[in-house]
Structure formats: structure tokens, C-alpha cells
Design a protein around this motif. Sequence first.
Motif, PDB file in Angstrom:
ATOM      1  N   SER A  55       0.783  -1.304  -0.043  1.00  0.00           N
ATOM      2  CA  SER A  55       0.085  -0.190  -0.011  1.00  0.00           C
ATOM      3  C   SER A  55       0.739   1.163  -0.024  1.00  0.00           C
ATOM      4  O   SER A  55       0.036   2.384  -0.327  1.00  0.00           O
ATOM      5  N   GLY A  56       2.197   0.980   0.256  1.00  0.00           N
ATOM      6  CA  GLY A  56       2.874   2.463   0.543  1.00  0.00           C
ATOM      7  C   GLY A  56       2.666   3.080   1.940  1.00  0.00           C
ATOM      8  O   GLY A  56       3.103   4.174   2.070  1.00  0.00           O
ATOM      9  N   GLU A  57       1.858   2.675   2.789  1.00  0.00           N
ATOM     10  CA  GLU A  57       1.593   3.228   3.893  1.00  0.00           C
ATOM     11  C   GLU A  57       1.781   2.166   5.115  1.00  0.00           C
ATOM     12  O   GLU A  57       1.606   1.128   5.064  1.00  0.00           O
ATOM     13  N   ALA A  58       2.127   2.953   6.215  1.00  0.00           N
ATOM     14  CA  ALA A  58       2.384   2.117   7.390  1.00  0.00           C
ATOM     15  C   ALA A  58       1.105   1.328   8.064  1.00  0.00           C
ATOM     16  O   ALA A  58       0.315   1.805   8.319  1.00  0.00           O
ATOM     17  N   TRP A  59       1.502  -0.088   8.167  1.00  0.00           N
ATOM     18  CA  TRP A  59       0.629  -0.852   8.950  1.00  0.00           C
ATOM     19  C   TRP A  59       1.366  -1.347   9.960  1.00  0.00           C
ATOM     20  O   TRP A  59       2.567  -1.875   9.912  1.00  0.00           O
ATOM     21  N   TYR A  60       0.830  -1.530  11.260  1.00  0.00           N
ATOM     22  CA  TYR A  60       1.401  -2.361  12.315  1.00  0.00           C
ATOM     23  C   TYR A  60       0.506  -3.383  12.774  1.00  0.00           C
ATOM     24  O   TYR A  60      -0.562  -3.511  12.377  1.00  0.00           O
ATOM     25  N   TYR A  61       1.227  -3.858  13.840  1.00  0.00           N
ATOM     26  CA  TYR A  61       0.339  -4.988  14.580  1.00  0.00           C
ATOM     27  C   TYR A  61       0.443  -4.516  16.161  1.00  0.00           C
ATOM     28  O   TYR A  61       1.512  -4.316  16.705  1.00  0.00           O
ATOM     29  N   SER A  62      -0.736  -4.204  16.625  1.00  0.00           N
ATOM     30  CA  SER A  62      -0.712  -3.915  18.309  1.00  0.00           C
ATOM     31  C   SER A  62      -0.842  -5.014  19.224  1.00  0.00           C
ATOM     32  O   SER A  62      -1.780  -5.716  18.985  1.00  0.00           O
ATOM     33  N   ARG A  63       0.324  -4.941  19.818  1.00  0.00           N
ATOM     34  CA  ARG A  63       0.236  -6.088  20.795  1.00  0.00           C
ATOM     35  C   ARG A  63      -0.609  -5.881  21.995  1.00  0.00           C
ATOM     36  O   ARG A  63      -1.238  -6.914  22.647  1.00  0.00           O
ATOM     37  N   SER A  64      -1.202  -4.717  22.316  1.00  0.00           N
ATOM     38  CA  SER A  64      -2.129  -4.417  23.419  1.00  0.00           C
ATOM     39  C   SER A  64      -3.502  -4.830  22.940  1.00  0.00           C
ATOM     40  O   SER A  64      -4.250  -5.490  23.409  1.00  0.00           O
ATOM     41  N   ARG A  65      -3.647  -4.563  21.670  1.00  0.00           N
ATOM     42  CA  ARG A  65      -5.225  -4.768  21.133  1.00  0.00           C
ATOM     43  C   ARG A  65      -5.220  -6.147  20.183  1.00  0.00           C
ATOM     44  O   ARG A  65      -6.163  -6.481  19.901  1.00  0.00           O
TER      45      ARG A  65
END
Lengths: 142, 142
Positions: A55-65
Motif C-alpha cells: 500500500s505504501g502506507e505503514a501498517w503495524y500490529y498492536s500487541r495490546s489490542r
Amino acid sequence: MSASAHNHDREEALAFQPKFDASGLVTCVATDAATGDVLMVAHMNDEALRKTVESGEAWYYSRSRKALWRKGETSGHTQRVIEMRMDCDQDAIWIRVEQSGAACHTGRRSCFYRKVDAGEGGLRLSFADAERVFDPKAVYRK
Amino acid sequence: MSASAHNHDREEALAFQPKFDASGLVTCVATDAATGDVLMVAHMNDEALRKTVESGEAWYYSRSRKALWRKGETSGHTQRVIEMRMDCDQDAIWIRVEQSGAACHTGRRSCFYRKVDAGEGGLRLSFADAERVFDPKAVYRK
């Protein structure tokens, strides 16, 4: 193959083989492409990595959620990725981004808005670049 | 105190209260004070944090060697700390450093000497800024 041959391969070859931790994550550092300032440190799983590149945009993985998360999906403060790099042992990612608005959920441009210095009786913090770009209560209210 | 009051305190107060993980570590990002490039991502325990502030040189904790480690103690390639910052939830540290020689054990200035891009059939790496500052075989030989 020996452990050291594995390591050499990860360090010197051009195969993308991220070394995920026990939770399936690598560490990701996002810096401001314009200033070099570190905006945030977060985590990516395999899907976040792939979505970021696609996508060219940042995706993350939330450890808390415990959830995949497109940066800015609530706040609108997205990160356009200018360049992505992998470190020597392939367990950390560096992205240089164009940050829209602010990276930090507290409303600051960067999550690193406090300095650490030696004080009397131990280490202490002081504010630096701590002015808010947005009001988190207004942005994140339900 | 509620979890959210604890969080607010960690984010908005000036008490130094690092949130160590189950192994007693926080993540540390070192950037080049001159260029803003990310040099490395490593870990610090409580002792490494304190030694870094006291000495003005970067100390880390090696997860693989399970040992405190003064950056450059073998290679001579030390890091002089210009500024240390803490992130919002106090589980990550950013240090801006003057890097002597090279940060990476492979001999490169930065550990991030490969770019990640979309290739045919998936993600792939390519070298960038990958020339070696030193020969690791000569520096780390027994």
C-alpha cells in the motif's frame, strides 16, 4: 546448515526472511523522512509488513489490542513510506516516512517528547518538543 | 490506581519509570546525530541504561550472549551519546550518537544496509550503503 551459515545467509543474502520473535513480530522504527527524527517504535507481523509494502502506507500490529492496524485509521494521521530497510539479522525494520499530522497517540509529532538525563538521586525526564499537534480526547473519543 | 491512570502517569509525568519486558529489557534505537540515519536497534536493561547515562557512551544488553556490553569494547567503534529520549509508554529509548567507525558487526556503518521492495513473487532485498568500513574477520578474530 549450521547456525552460523544461517546467520551469514540472513546477513549477506538478498532473500527477504524476517526473523519473527515468539509472537510473530519484528520491531519497526519509523523516522521522519524530512528531519531524521524517530517518530515511533512499534511492531509488524508478516501481514503488516506485506500490507505496508503493497500500500505504501505503514501498517503495524498492536500487541495490546492484538490486532492489525493501519497507522492513522482512527486519527487520519497516516504515514507514507518513502523507504523501507531491513537490519543485518532481519529482526528489525526501519521505515522513513512522510508523517501526516502526528505519530503519537498523545497528540505529539513524535512519541519521543521527553529527554532522559542524570538528575540528583537518579535518572529523570524533561519535556522536549512536547507541544501537541492534536487533542487526543477529541480524536479518540468514542 | 487504575491501569489507565498508570498509563497517563507514564506518559505525562517526568518520573523515569522504564517499562521493561519479561526479560528486563527496553528497545533502544541509535541514530547518527549528524545524518539522522538509524544505525542499529538493540536492547538495554536497567544497568545498561544507567551506565549509558553515567558514562555518556552507549551500553547495551546482548540477548544472544546474555551479557552487558559496552558498544565498541571489541571493535573500538564506540557511540558517544548526544541525547537520550524516552517514548510515551516508556518501553523504548532513542539515542542520538556520534558513531566512531561503524555500528554494525558486519563492518557497515549502519545495520540497515538493505532496502525492502516489492519484487516478482513477493518482497525482496537490495543492497544500499552496504560498503564496509572495517573487515569483521580482522576485528573480531580470536
